[in-house]
Design an enzyme around this catalytic site. Structure first.
Site, PDB file in Angstrom:
ATOM      1  N   GLU A   1       0.831  -1.611   0.467  1.00 50.98           N
ATOM      2  CA  GLU A   1      -0.251   0.091   0.083  1.00 50.98           C
ATOM      3  C   GLU A   1       0.937   1.348   0.206  1.00 50.98           C
ATOM      4  O   GLU A   1       0.932   2.397   0.068  1.00 50.98           O
ATOM      5  CB  GLU A   1      -0.737  -0.182   0.949  1.00 50.98           C
ATOM      6  CG  GLU A   1      -1.805  -1.411   0.775  1.00 50.98           C
ATOM      7  CD  GLU A   1      -3.382  -1.024   1.635  1.00 50.98           C
ATOM      8  OE1 GLU A   1      -3.368   0.253   2.155  1.00 50.98           O
ATOM      9  OE2 GLU A   1      -3.967  -1.769   2.458  1.00 50.98           O
TER      10      GLU A   1
HETATM   11  N1  CAA Z   1      -6.410  11.567  -3.649  1.00 50.97           N
HETATM   12  C1  CAA Z   1      -6.826  11.570  -4.797  1.00 50.97           C
HETATM   13  N2  CAA Z   1      -6.513  11.577  -6.105  1.00 50.97           N
HETATM   14  C2  CAA Z   1      -5.312  12.150  -5.949  1.00 50.97           C
HETATM   15  C3  CAA Z   1      -4.298  11.150  -4.942  1.00 50.97           C
HETATM   16  C4  CAA Z   1      -5.354  11.486  -3.466  1.00 50.97           C
HETATM   17  N3  CAA Z   1      -4.646  10.521  -2.735  1.00 50.97           N
HETATM   18  N4  CAA Z   1      -2.996  11.406  -5.431  1.00 50.97           N
HETATM   19  C5  CAA Z   1      -2.792  12.040  -6.778  1.00 50.97           C
HETATM   20  N5  CAA Z   1      -3.857  12.216  -6.606  1.00 50.97           N
HETATM   21  C6  CAA Z   1      -4.471  12.613  -8.409  1.00 50.97           C
HETATM   22  C7  CAA Z   1      -4.352  13.943  -8.686  1.00 50.97           C
HETATM   23  O1  CAA Z   1      -4.431  15.215  -8.398  1.00 50.97           O
HETATM   24  C8  CAA Z   1      -3.927  13.819 -10.025  1.00 50.97           C
HETATM   25  O2  CAA Z   1      -4.984  13.898 -10.386  1.00 50.97           O
HETATM   26  P1  CAA Z   1      -4.944  15.128 -11.935  1.00 50.97           P
HETATM   27  O3  CAA Z   1      -4.879  14.766 -12.971  1.00 50.97           O
HETATM   28  O4  CAA Z   1      -6.723  15.162 -12.176  1.00 50.97           O
HETATM   29  O5  CAA Z   1      -4.848  16.374 -11.267  1.00 50.97           O
HETATM   30  C9  CAA Z   1      -3.955  12.367 -10.745  1.00 50.97           C
HETATM   31  O6  CAA Z   1      -4.151  11.583  -8.870  1.00 50.97           O
HETATM   32  C10 CAA Z   1      -2.196  11.783 -10.692  1.00 50.97           C
HETATM   33  O7  CAA Z   1      -1.413  12.794  -9.790  1.00 50.97           O
HETATM   34  P2  CAA Z   1      -0.062  12.296  -9.640  1.00 50.97           P
HETATM   35  O8  CAA Z   1       0.949  13.589 -10.571  1.00 50.97           O
HETATM   36  O9  CAA Z   1       0.837  12.840  -8.198  1.00 50.97           O
HETATM   37  O10 CAA Z   1       0.352  11.017  -9.821  1.00 50.97           O
HETATM   38  P3  CAA Z   1       2.191   9.890  -9.929  1.00 50.97           P
HETATM   39  O11 CAA Z   1       1.962   9.160 -10.871  1.00 50.97           O
HETATM   40  O12 CAA Z   1       3.398  10.927  -9.629  1.00 50.97           O
HETATM   41  O13 CAA Z   1       1.786   9.347  -8.264  1.00 50.97           O
HETATM   42  C11 CAA Z   1       2.259   8.127  -6.257  1.00 50.97           C
HETATM   43  C12 CAA Z   1       2.307   9.703  -7.502  1.00 50.97           C
HETATM   44  C13 CAA Z   1       2.143   8.905  -5.072  1.00 50.97           C
HETATM   45  C14 CAA Z   1       3.225   8.217  -6.207  1.00 50.97           C
HETATM   46  C15 CAA Z   1       1.109   7.360  -6.376  1.00 50.97           C
HETATM   47  O14 CAA Z   1       1.678   6.747  -7.712  1.00 50.97           O
HETATM   48  C16 CAA Z   1       1.690   5.745  -5.544  1.00 50.97           C
HETATM   49  O15 CAA Z   1       0.802   6.502  -4.914  1.00 50.97           O
HETATM   50  N6  CAA Z   1       2.229   4.762  -5.933  1.00 50.97           N
HETATM   51  C17 CAA Z   1       2.323   3.753  -4.277  1.00 50.97           C
HETATM   52  C18 CAA Z   1       1.338   2.676  -5.054  1.00 50.97           C
HETATM   53  C19 CAA Z   1       0.931   1.843  -4.163  1.00 50.97           C
HETATM   54  O16 CAA Z   1       0.470   2.806  -2.608  1.00 50.97           O
HETATM   55  N7  CAA Z   1       0.306   0.880  -4.563  1.00 50.97           N
HETATM   56  C20 CAA Z   1      -0.354  -0.846  -3.375  1.00 50.97           C
HETATM   57  C21 CAA Z   1      -1.046  -1.363  -4.003  1.00 50.97           C
HETATM   58  S1  CAA Z   1      -2.481  -1.777  -3.251  1.00 50.97           S
HETATM   59  C22 CAA Z   1      -1.796  -2.559  -2.635  1.00 50.97           C
HETATM   60  O17 CAA Z   1      -0.481  -2.632  -1.949  1.00 50.97           O
HETATM   61  C23 CAA Z   1      -2.749  -3.890  -1.394  1.00 50.97           C
HETATM   62  C24 CAA Z   1      -2.234  -5.225  -1.846  1.00 50.97           C
HETATM   63  O18 CAA Z   1      -3.823  -5.793  -1.710  1.00 50.97           O
HETATM   64  C25 CAA Z   1      -1.759  -5.636  -1.683  1.00 50.97           C
END
Ligand code: CAA
Length: 379
Positions: A362
């Protein structure tokens, strides 16, 4: 901020603490050793209203608040992080987005099922899209009266036991994050299958698998939220999910500390219990501070979520701090047990293995720092 838990939250904690002691603790080591999904425990947690606990009353759920949801995961994880994980994933990552983004029809159809025995999962990660979550290549094509999905997802918690999945796929690959959409997928949809079951370092009772879509047919009405809004839905859902992982890490840390306190009071070396040595006492002092700080961050993130404010940074801070505290505390607990800590005769080695994943899934600790720094500095 109000630091007191409500009477209801205290009651939930007491009930879950008793349940964990009576039903979870006795089978935790065996669950780990056999890598067996704790099906009976999960069935009981459905009966007691824990699975699906945040589902609003109008859809058949108990309508519990976000702090209660964190307390439940914390208590279960004190003895079995796998059970905590199964519950956190079901509640936060599957029920959560359907509650927040589902149409009235979707809520009426799926939420009662997720309260009454159907297990939920969340499918975002792909082999080449982990931390960079927007780079998935699973596609979902509009075929007029239905969708067709092709691709695969990996590391899916509840993967081989779940009935209902929230899945993210590209509906327009030319649009980047704005070309991702979310779907509700049932395991019985044609073209859906479960692939490889993962063998993991820890969390052995939590069923992790690959899921595969081969011309998987999805009804038109199963698009979740608006077309092209899937990435925002995934990120918003993960904000909530990260509070669950913080609670899981907190529970693991508390469980390990409790074990170490008991052990060091009884273990005599150099003529006295090792709890009498200042080295041991200082380790416990630092553990206690970290656990209390992790609890405050976790409950405060849950309170922020419940208040309807943006809680992205709060959730990232809670997960980052609690997971790193859990890794440190479980490692120290093994050290306090000495050679016995390294054996399977005591639970601390399992807790240490289980703690590691909380720094990874996550969103890794590095990703939490990216999110926090982005909030501090602006993009
Ligand atoms: N809430 C709502 N929208 C959001 C947001 C949030 N917290 N964070 C970003 N966004 C939106 C932005 O506003 C943007 O939207 P618009 O284009 O409409 O303005 C869009 O998302 C893109 O945002 P970013 O440019 O910031 O996105 P990014 O590509 O740079 O990624 C990141 C940001 C924080 C690195 C993200 O990719 C991330 O959180 N990565 C980690 C992924 C992760 O946690 N994976 C876990 C998998 S699930 C799991 O583990 C569960 C399981 O079952 C094992």
């Amino acid at each position: 901020m109000d630091f007191n838990l409500t009477k209801e939250q205290e009651l939930i904690r007491k009930a879950l603490a008793e349940f964990t002691e009576e039903e979870v603790k006795p089978i935790a080591a065996e669950t780990d050793r056999t890598a067996q999904y704790p099906a009976d425990t999960i069935a009981k947690l459905f009966r007691y209203g824990v699975m699906g606990m945040c589902v609003p009353k109008e859809y058949g759920g108990p309508g519990a608040d976000d702090i209660s949801a964190a307390i439940v995961v914390e208590e279960l994880s004190k003895q079995c992080a796998s059970t905590g994980d199964i519950v956190a994933t079901h509640n936060g990552l599957c029920c959560g987005p359907i509650i927040n983004f589902g149409t009235e029809e979707q809520k009426k159809k799926y939420l009662p099922q997720l309260v009454n025995g159907k297990v939920g999962a969340f499918a975002l990660t792909e082999p080449n899209a982990g931390s960079d979550a927007s780079k998935g290549t699973t596609v979902c094509e509009d075929k007029g009266d239905h969708w067709v999905m092709n691709g695969s997802k990996i590391f899916i918690t509840n993967g081989y036991v779940a009935d209902i999945f929230v899945v993210f796929a590209m509906t327009d690959p030319s649009k980047g994050t704005k070309g991702i959409s979310a779907f509700i997928v049932e395991k019985d949809f044609p073209g859906f299958s479960v692939g490889r079951h993962e063998e993991k370092m820890g969390l052995h009772g939590s069923p992790t698998a690959e899921i595969v879509f081969e011309d998987c047919i999805i009804p038109k009405e199963n698009l979740l939220g608006r077309l092209g809004k899937g990435f925002n839905i995934a990120m918003n859902t993960l904000d909530g999910g990260r509070i669950g992982i913080a609670a899981q890490a907190l529970g693991i840390a508390e469980g390990a500390m409790n074990e170490a306190v008991e052990y060091t009071k009884g273990r005599v070396q150099f003529g006295r219990p090792i709890s009498k040595f200042q080295n041991t006492q200082f380790v416990f002092a630092d553990m206690e501070v970290a656990i209390n700080a992790a609890r405050l961050l976790t409950y405060s993130a849950a309170a922020a979520k419940g208040s309807g404010k943006r809680f992205t940074k709060d959730a990232a801070m809670a997960k980052l701090f609690a997971s790193e505290a859990a890794m440190k505390i479980t490692t120290q607990a093994v050290q306090l047990f000495g050679g016995y800590g390294y054996t399977r005769d005591y639970p601390v080695e399992r807790m240490m293995r289980d703690a590691k994943i909380t720094e990874i899934y996550e969103g890794t600790s590095e990703i939490q720092r990216v999110v926090i720094a982005g909030n501090v500095l602006g993009k």
